[in-house]
Enzyme design. Structure first.
Site, PDB file in Angstrom:
ATOM      1  N   HIS A 117       0.864  -1.178   0.000  1.00  0.00           N
ATOM      2  CA  HIS A 117       0.000   0.000   0.000  1.00  0.00           C
ATOM      3  C   HIS A 117       0.906   1.235   0.000  1.00  0.00           C
ATOM      4  O   HIS A 117       2.004   1.189   0.538  1.00  0.00           O
ATOM      5  CB  HIS A 117      -0.838  -0.051   1.285  1.00  0.00           C
ATOM      6  CG  HIS A 117      -1.892   1.017   1.394  1.00  0.00           C
ATOM      7  ND1 HIS A 117      -1.601   2.317   1.767  1.00  0.00           N
ATOM      8  CD2 HIS A 117      -3.235   0.975   1.213  1.00  0.00           C
ATOM      9  CE1 HIS A 117      -2.714   3.016   1.811  1.00  0.00           C
ATOM     10  NE2 HIS A 117      -3.729   2.238   1.474  1.00  0.00           N
TER      11      HIS A 117
ATOM     12  N   ASP B 177       3.187  -4.539   8.020  1.00  0.00           N
ATOM     13  CA  ASP B 177       1.974  -3.745   7.906  1.00  0.00           C
ATOM     14  C   ASP B 177       0.786  -4.701   8.010  1.00  0.00           C
ATOM     15  O   ASP B 177       0.450  -5.392   7.056  1.00  0.00           O
ATOM     16  CB  ASP B 177       1.993  -3.008   6.560  1.00  0.00           C
ATOM     17  CG  ASP B 177       0.667  -2.323   6.245  1.00  0.00           C
ATOM     18  OD1 ASP B 177      -0.252  -2.379   7.101  1.00  0.00           O
ATOM     19  OD2 ASP B 177       0.550  -1.744   5.153  1.00  0.00           O
TER      20      ASP B 177
ATOM     21  N   GLN C 130      -4.421  -5.122   6.907  1.00  0.00           N
ATOM     22  CA  GLN C 130      -5.413  -6.027   6.323  1.00  0.00           C
ATOM     23  C   GLN C 130      -5.403  -7.405   6.981  1.00  0.00           C
ATOM     24  O   GLN C 130      -6.183  -8.276   6.605  1.00  0.00           O
ATOM     25  CB  GLN C 130      -5.155  -6.189   4.815  1.00  0.00           C
ATOM     26  CG  GLN C 130      -5.331  -4.911   4.009  1.00  0.00           C
ATOM     27  CD  GLN C 130      -6.774  -4.453   3.954  1.00  0.00           C
ATOM     28  OE1 GLN C 130      -7.705  -5.236   4.146  1.00  0.00           O
ATOM     29  NE2 GLN C 130      -6.973  -3.170   3.693  1.00  0.00           N
TER      30      GLN C 130
ATOM     31  N   LYS D 192     -10.309  -0.616  10.202  1.00  0.00           N
ATOM     32  CA  LYS D 192     -10.429  -1.820   9.377  1.00  0.00           C
ATOM     33  C   LYS D 192     -10.720  -3.048  10.237  1.00  0.00           C
ATOM     34  O   LYS D 192     -10.839  -4.159   9.723  1.00  0.00           O
ATOM     35  CB  LYS D 192      -9.141  -2.033   8.569  1.00  0.00           C
ATOM     36  CG  LYS D 192      -8.890  -0.931   7.548  1.00  0.00           C
ATOM     37  CD  LYS D 192      -7.630  -1.204   6.764  1.00  0.00           C
ATOM     38  CE  LYS D 192      -7.099   0.007   6.035  1.00  0.00           C
ATOM     39  NZ  LYS D 192      -7.917   0.439   4.884  1.00  0.00           N
TER      40      LYS D 192
ATOM     41  N   CYS E 113      -4.815   2.535  -3.642  1.00  0.00           N
ATOM     42  CA  CYS E 113      -3.567   3.054  -3.055  1.00  0.00           C
ATOM     43  C   CYS E 113      -2.431   2.060  -3.252  1.00  0.00           C
ATOM     44  O   CYS E 113      -1.591   1.874  -2.371  1.00  0.00           O
ATOM     45  CB  CYS E 113      -3.730   3.378  -1.577  1.00  0.00           C
ATOM     46  SG  CYS E 113      -4.909   4.673  -1.266  1.00  0.00           S
TER      47      CYS E 113
END
Ligand SMILES: Cc1ncc(COP(=O)(O)O)c(C=O)c1O
Lengths: 152, 416
Positions: B133, B210, B213, B236, B374
């Site tokens: 991202h 990261d 998600q 999220k 993104c």
């Protein structure tokens, strides 16, 4: 507001068969439009002869609304003087953004098909990208390669 | 007489019961029940999260860490209790390792500026992957520019997978930082982070994962994973926007200078000098997003109450169903076909631009994301300007996916 108001037959047709699509040799101006929100890119090339749009073509990748809008625009401004084309830009801009703007079929011709877009605020930029690109090309006919226009 | 040994039936996941916890799922959009399939962008909040935020606003609101009065003490207690919940949620070693931020983006920027910037030398390398991202690309580009370090990008393959061996081959003595997604937001790919982090550690490379998600879909154990930093966003994972987490290994956070200066991150200030506060407050300058943190704590509590194994199985079943339902649509191509994926499908349809698809689906009450997500380098890799992406949460249903497929098919017919 129904989907058919946005995706009218004229729009679908110009999306499927864009007019004036492709490169333009001997262009006097070439300018890029970019909508960073959706990644739509458009290159507009035009040839001005005696301050008149002698020829205009576009290339790029975009949604049905932006493709149809660019296709309709090239048809509408071909043969027009710079001032006439800029006046048309103003009229279309109002059509897309001003809910109370009258839809004058006589003045707009096929471009009236774009009037459904204003009911879909998320899509106004798709329709206006090519017009902003045209306006900036006409206001400052830049030598090749032209500067970049963004809807942001 | 013979005995038949029956396999235990798979644990059923009661979707209807879970859906009742999410008020927004009861609404309609353009006259249709909403099918919310944009969870990868932001997920919906359950009643208990909304109630926690509202309860704080109604009864306990005050600034934290600085008042002797009752409300301030209550607010501080709620805020810090949320931090404790997050310690358990990702199995951090201590509450000193949980820094509240605005979200994953701010967390990466904090690490880039406070950890990477002072340590990177010209020609050092920062290694990332091609599927990141923008939030895990741009902060590294910025610090590379500031320090003269180089950004090295590990490739992906045509399935949208990251091959561990290929990444390892790019880890050199110059590599100082390895940063990668746990799960790709554009493709759904689950990366082999355990192996990649272990390989980096063996070479003395600092690691950032990261997890934006990943946390809504799987149990995360940062201790077992062994990464130095792990970042994610509340919105999220069923919490409000504007709150997120930076997990950092305590020894590293301890050595890092503060990122932003202001109130709360100091012990004493005089014009001769300032003594910084202890962890994690050193990194929480100014009044934080108190209600957001409380909402995030409540979201963790909600997730803790679920049978996550059953929820995960349900999401995987949704993914399989989506693949089957969409595959039969002529001209539809999947972007991202990794063998291990979360419940997310990215696709393109010949002759139908994703934006038009998005508008048409919206009229049917179906919310999906269209665009570059993104992740413009991913779009470039697959040579598409944009994709349509349906991303699932455990509250989604098979029926919603059938509606998605029917609506995509209608759009295709309109345009071709
Ligand atoms: C993989 C990934 N990383 C980082 C981010 C950034 O999250 P936020 O915008 O909440 O900071 C996102 C959000 O889309 C994401 O999907």
């Amino acid at each position: 507001m129904q989907l058919q108001d946005l995706y009218r037959d004229v729009i679908l047709d110009h999306n499927r068969h864009p007019r004036n699509f492709g490169p333009l040799p001997e262009a006097s101006a070439s300018i890029e439009g970019f909508n960073p929100l959706c990644g739509d890119r458009l290159t507009l090339r035009l040839r001005l002869v005696d301050d008149r749009v002698d020829d205009i073509r576009f290339e790029g990748q975009g949604c049905a609304i932006s493709t149809a809008s660019a296709s309709l625009m090239t048809e509408a401004v071909k043969g027009k003087t710079r001032d006439e084309a800029l006046a048309l830009f103003d009229r279309v801009h109002r059509l897309l953004t001003d809910d109370s703007a009258e839809i004058d079929d006589a003045k707009l011709g096929k471009l009236a098909a774009l009037s459904g877009v204003r009911e879909f605020p998320a899509r106004v930029k798709c329709a206006s990208l090519c017009w902003h690109t045209l306006a900036s090309a006409l206001k400052s006919p830049a030598p090749l390669p032209g500067p970049s226009v963004s809807t942001e | 007489m013979s005995t038949i040994v029956r396999a235990r039936p798979p644990r059923a996941f009661d979707v209807d019961a879970v859906r009742r916890e999410f008020p927004v799922l009861a609404r309609t959009v353009h006259g249709n029940p909403i099918a919310y399939l944009d969870n990868g962008a932001s997920s919906q909040s359950p009643e208990c999260v909304i109630a926690a935020v509202e309860g704080y606003m109604r009864r306990h609101h005050a600034n934290i860490h600085r008042g002797v009065h009752t409300l301030s003490q209550e607010a501080t207690g709620l805020y810090e209790a949320a931090r404790d919940r997050l310690v358990g949620f990702i199995k951090a070693a201590s509450r000193h390792e949980i820094v509240f931020t605005r979200g994953a983006t701010e967390s990466v920027n904090l690490v880039a500026q406070s950890f990477a910037r002072p340590t990177l030398r010209p020609d050092d390398e920062i290694l990332i992957t091609h599927l990141e991202h923008h939030a895990n690309i741009v902060p590294w580009q910025m610090v590379a520019q500031q320090t003269g370090a180089k950004l090295v990008v590990a490739p992906i393959d045509s399935r949208g997978e990251v091959d561990a061996q290929t990444v390892e081959a790019l880890m050199s003595p110059r590599t100082k930082i390895f940063a990668c997604a746990h799960v790709s937001n554009a493709l759904g790919t689950v990366l082999p982070v355990e192996r990649l982090v272990a390989s980096a550690r063996r070479r003395g490379i600092a690691t950032l994962v990261d997890g934006a998600q990943a946390v809504p879909h799987m149990a995360v154990d940062v201790g077992a994973l062994g990464c130095d930093f792990y970042v994610f966003s509340g919105h999220k994972m069923f919490a409000p926007t504007g709150i997120g987490v930076l997990y950092g290994r305590e020894a590293l956070l301890e050595r890092m200078p503060p990122w932003q200066g202001g109130g709360d991150m100091i012990l004493t200030v005089s014009f001769d000098g300032t003594v910084y506060n202890a962890l994690p407050y050193k990194f929480e300058a100014g009044t934080p997003n108190i209600s957001g943190a409380i909402g995030l704590g409540a979201a963790v509590e909600f997730l803790d109450s679920l049978d996550l194994g059953a929820a995960h199985a349900h999401e995987q079943a949704l993914l399989e169903h989506a693949h089957a339902a969409l595959r039969s649509i002529p001209g539809l191509g999947f972007i991202g076909t990794a063998r291990e994926k979360v419940g997310l499908v990215s696709f393109v349809v010949d002759g139908v631009h994703p934006h038009d698809l998005g508008t048409i689906l919206d009229r049917d009450g179906i919310a999906i994301r269209t665009g570059h997500h993104c992740a413009m380098p991913v779009m470039e890799f697959f040579r598409v300007p944009a994709t349509a992406r349906a991303s699932f949460a455990f509250y989604n249903t098979f029926d919603e996916i059938d509606r998605l497929a029917a609506s995509v098919e209608r759009a295709r017919r309109l345009f071709t």
